[in-house]
Design a protein around this motif. Structure first.
Motif, PDB file in Angstrom:
ATOM      1  N   ILE A   1     -15.848   1.058   1.567  1.00  0.00           N
ATOM      2  CA  ILE A   1     -14.750   0.538   2.384  1.00  0.00           C
ATOM      3  C   ILE A   1     -13.459   0.597   1.569  1.00  0.00           C
ATOM      4  N   GLY A   2     -12.376   1.027   2.218  1.00  0.00           N
ATOM      5  CA  GLY A   2     -11.086   1.100   1.532  1.00  0.00           C
ATOM      6  C   GLY A   2      -9.944   0.774   2.465  1.00  0.00           C
ATOM      7  N   ALA A   3      -8.750   0.610   1.908  1.00  0.00           N
ATOM      8  CA  ALA A   3      -7.560   0.219   2.673  1.00  0.00           C
ATOM      9  C   ALA A   3      -6.873   1.449   3.259  1.00  0.00           C
ATOM     10  N   GLY A   4      -7.506   2.097   4.217  1.00  0.00           N
ATOM     11  CA  GLY A   4      -6.917   3.242   4.883  1.00  0.00           C
ATOM     12  C   GLY A   4      -7.257   4.570   4.230  1.00  0.00           C
ATOM     13  N   ALA A   5      -6.895   5.649   4.943  1.00  0.00           N
ATOM     14  CA  ALA A   5      -7.257   6.990   4.488  1.00  0.00           C
ATOM     15  C   ALA A   5      -6.596   7.354   3.171  1.00  0.00           C
ATOM     16  N   GLU A   6      -5.299   6.994   3.015  1.00  0.00           N
ATOM     17  CA  GLU A   6      -4.590   7.386   1.795  1.00  0.00           C
ATOM     18  C   GLU A   6      -5.242   6.785   0.553  1.00  0.00           C
ATOM     19  N   TYR A   7      -5.696   5.545   0.657  1.00  0.00           N
ATOM     20  CA  TYR A   7      -6.392   4.904  -0.470  1.00  0.00           C
ATOM     21  C   TYR A   7      -7.656   5.692  -0.821  1.00  0.00           C
ATOM     22  N   LEU A   8      -8.391   6.090   0.208  1.00  0.00           N
ATOM     23  CA  LEU A   8      -9.640   6.813  -0.032  1.00  0.00           C
ATOM     24  C   LEU A   8      -9.372   8.210  -0.581  1.00  0.00           C
ATOM     25  N   TYR A   9      -8.312   8.881  -0.064  1.00  0.00           N
ATOM     26  CA  TYR A   9      -7.945  10.175  -0.657  1.00  0.00           C
ATOM     27  C   TYR A   9      -7.727  10.027  -2.167  1.00  0.00           C
ATOM     28  N   GLY A  10      -7.071   8.925  -2.539  1.00  0.00           N
ATOM     29  CA  GLY A  10      -6.722   8.720  -3.941  1.00  0.00           C
ATOM     30  C   GLY A  10      -7.920   8.554  -4.855  1.00  0.00           C
ATOM     31  N   LEU A  11      -9.075   8.190  -4.300  1.00  0.00           N
ATOM     32  CA  LEU A  11     -10.284   8.046  -5.107  1.00  0.00           C
ATOM     33  C   LEU A  11     -10.931   9.399  -5.416  1.00  0.00           C
ATOM     34  N   LEU A  12     -10.673  10.384  -4.572  1.00  0.00           N
ATOM     35  CA  LEU A  12     -11.420  11.640  -4.659  1.00  0.00           C
ATOM     36  C   LEU A  12     -11.161  12.450  -5.929  1.00  0.00           C
ATOM     37  N   PRO A  13      -9.906  12.549  -6.415  1.00  0.00           N
ATOM     38  CA  PRO A  13      -9.716  13.296  -7.663  1.00  0.00           C
ATOM     39  C   PRO A  13     -10.506  12.713  -8.831  1.00  0.00           C
ATOM     40  N   ALA A  14     -10.579  11.378  -8.914  1.00  0.00           N
ATOM     41  CA  ALA A  14     -11.361  10.759  -9.983  1.00  0.00           C
ATOM     42  C   ALA A  14     -12.854  11.005  -9.777  1.00  0.00           C
ATOM     43  N   LEU A  15     -13.259  11.058  -8.517  1.00  0.00           N
ATOM     44  CA  LEU A  15     -14.677  11.265  -8.209  1.00  0.00           C
ATOM     45  C   LEU A  15     -15.110  12.698  -8.537  1.00  0.00           C
TER      46      LEU A  15
ATOM     47  N   GLN B   1       0.662  13.263   4.112  1.00  0.00           N
ATOM     48  CA  GLN B   1       0.159  12.308   3.131  1.00  0.00           C
ATOM     49  C   GLN B   1      -0.997  12.882   2.310  1.00  0.00           C
ATOM     50  N   ILE B   2      -1.730  13.823   2.884  1.00  0.00           N
ATOM     51  CA  ILE B   2      -2.843  14.425   2.148  1.00  0.00           C
ATOM     52  C   ILE B   2      -2.313  15.142   0.913  1.00  0.00           C
ATOM     53  N   GLU B   3      -1.334  16.006   1.126  1.00  0.00           N
ATOM     54  CA  GLU B   3      -0.752  16.740   0.002  1.00  0.00           C
ATOM     55  C   GLU B   3      -0.065  15.795  -0.976  1.00  0.00           C
ATOM     56  N   SER B   4       0.636  14.776  -0.457  1.00  0.00           N
ATOM     57  CA  SER B   4       1.373  13.849  -1.319  1.00  0.00           C
ATOM     58  C   SER B   4       0.440  13.069  -2.232  1.00  0.00           C
ATOM     59  N   VAL B   5      -0.656  12.558  -1.683  1.00  0.00           N
ATOM     60  CA  VAL B   5      -1.596  11.759  -2.483  1.00  0.00           C
ATOM     61  C   VAL B   5      -2.229  12.615  -3.573  1.00  0.00           C
ATOM     62  N   TYR B   6      -2.692  13.812  -3.213  1.00  0.00           N
ATOM     63  CA  TYR B   6      -3.322  14.664  -4.212  1.00  0.00           C
ATOM     64  C   TYR B   6      -2.327  15.099  -5.291  1.00  0.00           C
ATOM     65  N   ALA B   7      -1.094  15.421  -4.868  1.00  0.00           N
ATOM     66  CA  ALA B   7      -0.079  15.841  -5.838  1.00  0.00           C
ATOM     67  C   ALA B   7       0.239  14.702  -6.799  1.00  0.00           C
ATOM     68  N   ALA B   8       0.285  13.472  -6.287  1.00  0.00           N
ATOM     69  CA  ALA B   8       0.564  12.315  -7.138  1.00  0.00           C
ATOM     70  C   ALA B   8      -0.537  12.101  -8.169  1.00  0.00           C
ATOM     71  N   GLN B   9      -1.743  12.565  -7.857  1.00  0.00           N
ATOM     72  CA  GLN B   9      -2.870  12.436  -8.777  1.00  0.00           C
ATOM     73  C   GLN B   9      -2.943  13.605  -9.763  1.00  0.00           C
ATOM     74  N   GLY B  10      -2.003  14.540  -9.655  1.00  0.00           N
ATOM     75  CA  GLY B  10      -1.988  15.675 -10.570  1.00  0.00           C
ATOM     76  C   GLY B  10      -2.974  16.769 -10.238  1.00  0.00           C
ATOM     77  N   VAL B  11      -3.409  16.794  -8.975  1.00  0.00           N
ATOM     78  CA  VAL B  11      -4.404  17.785  -8.565  1.00  0.00           C
ATOM     79  C   VAL B  11      -3.725  19.120  -8.248  1.00  0.00           C
TER      80      VAL B  11
END
Length: 369
Positions: free
Chosen positions: A170-184, A200-210
């Motif tokens: 369970i997470g706080a919305g899709a963007e939060y869950l996207y943010g977990l995926l690079p670490a996973l 937001q998909i591209e933004s979240v991944y880019a912010a994670q350095g992907v």
């Protein structure tokens, strides 16, 4: 099972099993209606669903033809969908509002009945009565057990998806869950995303350095040529209804995505955005449910069906990935308050959520051209 569902399932199975092959013409609507003792509108509804899922195509004054083959993978040419009748969902609910076609907020584009406040209030009162001050406790890392169980049961009833509670995060919305995926997956992995896609998909991944690869969309989904040539091993797709293009992946394209993951030894992130907004009660086939090799992670939220203010999303992990998640992200806290989780569990268990979704579907069907 409704009559149109029965006919849809029969024709779909005959297509999958090869009774009707790629390019074959289906019997005329009147013939099907007479053979199965159904009304023409019932037959048209079943054919509409097959058409929307990419099993058949239609040609004006010529009838319906099979455009699916289980043996066609990475087809050199995209499936032509020029003859496809407009989806009731597309026509009824996806018209631009206030310039949202070019905007960044997909929620502004839809006019749908809101979840009834009295049902939310009733569930909230019941939770306070049942749980008392326990609603002030900190949530377990992956979410409260009550919500996981409610989700597990709902997904089986509505989508035919079988999971255990340990596979649900369970997470706080899709963007939060996207943010977990690079670490996973690992930040060194290359992610392929649809182009165009929800910003937001591209933004979240880019912010994670992907490192990202933009894969162009065609009428049936991501380009086959792009899938063949990309060096990405993680594929993030929105098969049911991509935003802002509104492209729906065909049944054959979904198999292509699964073949991509298997051949690349990679993974798929299935973002099931708006899947509850199918006008029909037939369960839309998910990649997660069809994946036999444990290479799909499923993401969905309740932002559209309940409220954008209710920041609750969930992620389904393939069973082989459960321990990987625990090892890499088991330390993370669930940011959703337990009170909201208990309320959502109550709404899923008491039937009010499914009644609301059925109302949405009736509105969509009645609004169809």
């Amino acid at each position: 099972m409704k009559k149109y569902e029965t006919l849809y399932e029969r024709l779909k199975n005959e297509i999958i099993e090869g009774a009707y092959r790629l390019g074959d013409k289906l019997p005329p609507k009147r013939t099907l209606a007479e053979e199965f003792r159904l009304s023409l509108s019932t037959v048209e509804t079943a054919l509409d669903i097959l058409r929307s899922e990419g099993y058949i195509d239609s040609k004006e004054r010529s009838g319906c033809f099979v455009c699916y083959s289980p043996n066609v993978v990475f087809s050199p040419l995209p499936i032509s969908r020029k003859g496809v009748a407009p989806s009731p969902l597309r026509e009824a609910s996806f018209s631009p509002v206030n310039g949202a076609a070019q905007g960044k907020d997909p929620h502004a584009r839809f006019s749908v009945p809101p979840f009834p406040f009295y049902a939310y209030a009733r569930a909230a009162r019941a939770v306070l009565a049942d749980f008392g001050d326990r609603v002030l406790q900190k949530s377990p890392g992956g979410g409260v057990a009550e919500l996981k169980t409610a989700l597990k049961n709902y997904l089986f009833r509505s989508r035919g998806i079988r999971v255990s509670e340990e596979q649900i995060v369970i997470g706080a919305g899709a963007e939060y869950l996207y943010g977990l995926l690079p670490a996973l997956f690992g930040r060194e992995k290359i992610f392929g995303i649809e182009s165009p896609s929800y910003g937001q998909i591209e933004s979240v991944y880019a912010a994670q350095g992907v490192t990202l690869r933009l894969l162009p969309l065609e009428p049936d989904g991501v380009s086959s040529a792009a899938l063949r040539s990309t060096d990405a091993t993680i594929l993030h797709v929105t098969p049911f209804r991509s935003f802002p293009s509104l492209v729906t992946a065909t049944a054959a394209k979904k198999e292509e995505y699964l073949s991509f993951a298997e051949e690349k030894k990679g993974y798929i992130v299935e973002d099931d955005y708006l899947s509850e907004f199918s006008p029909y009660a037939v369960s839309v086939k998910t990649l997660f449910g069809a994946d036999k090799n444990g290479r799909t992670i499923y993401v969905n939220t309740f932002s559209k069906t309940l409220s954008a203010a209710l920041r609750i999303g969930y992620m389904l992990l393939p069973q082989p990935f459960v321990q990987t998640y625990e090892n890499k992200l088991g330390y993370s806290s669930c940011p959703v308050p337990v009170f909201e989780q208990y309320v959502l569990a109550r709404i899923l268990n008491d039937g009010s959520f499914e009644r609301h979704v059925n109302k949405l579907r009736r509105v969509l069907r009645s609004s169809a051209p």
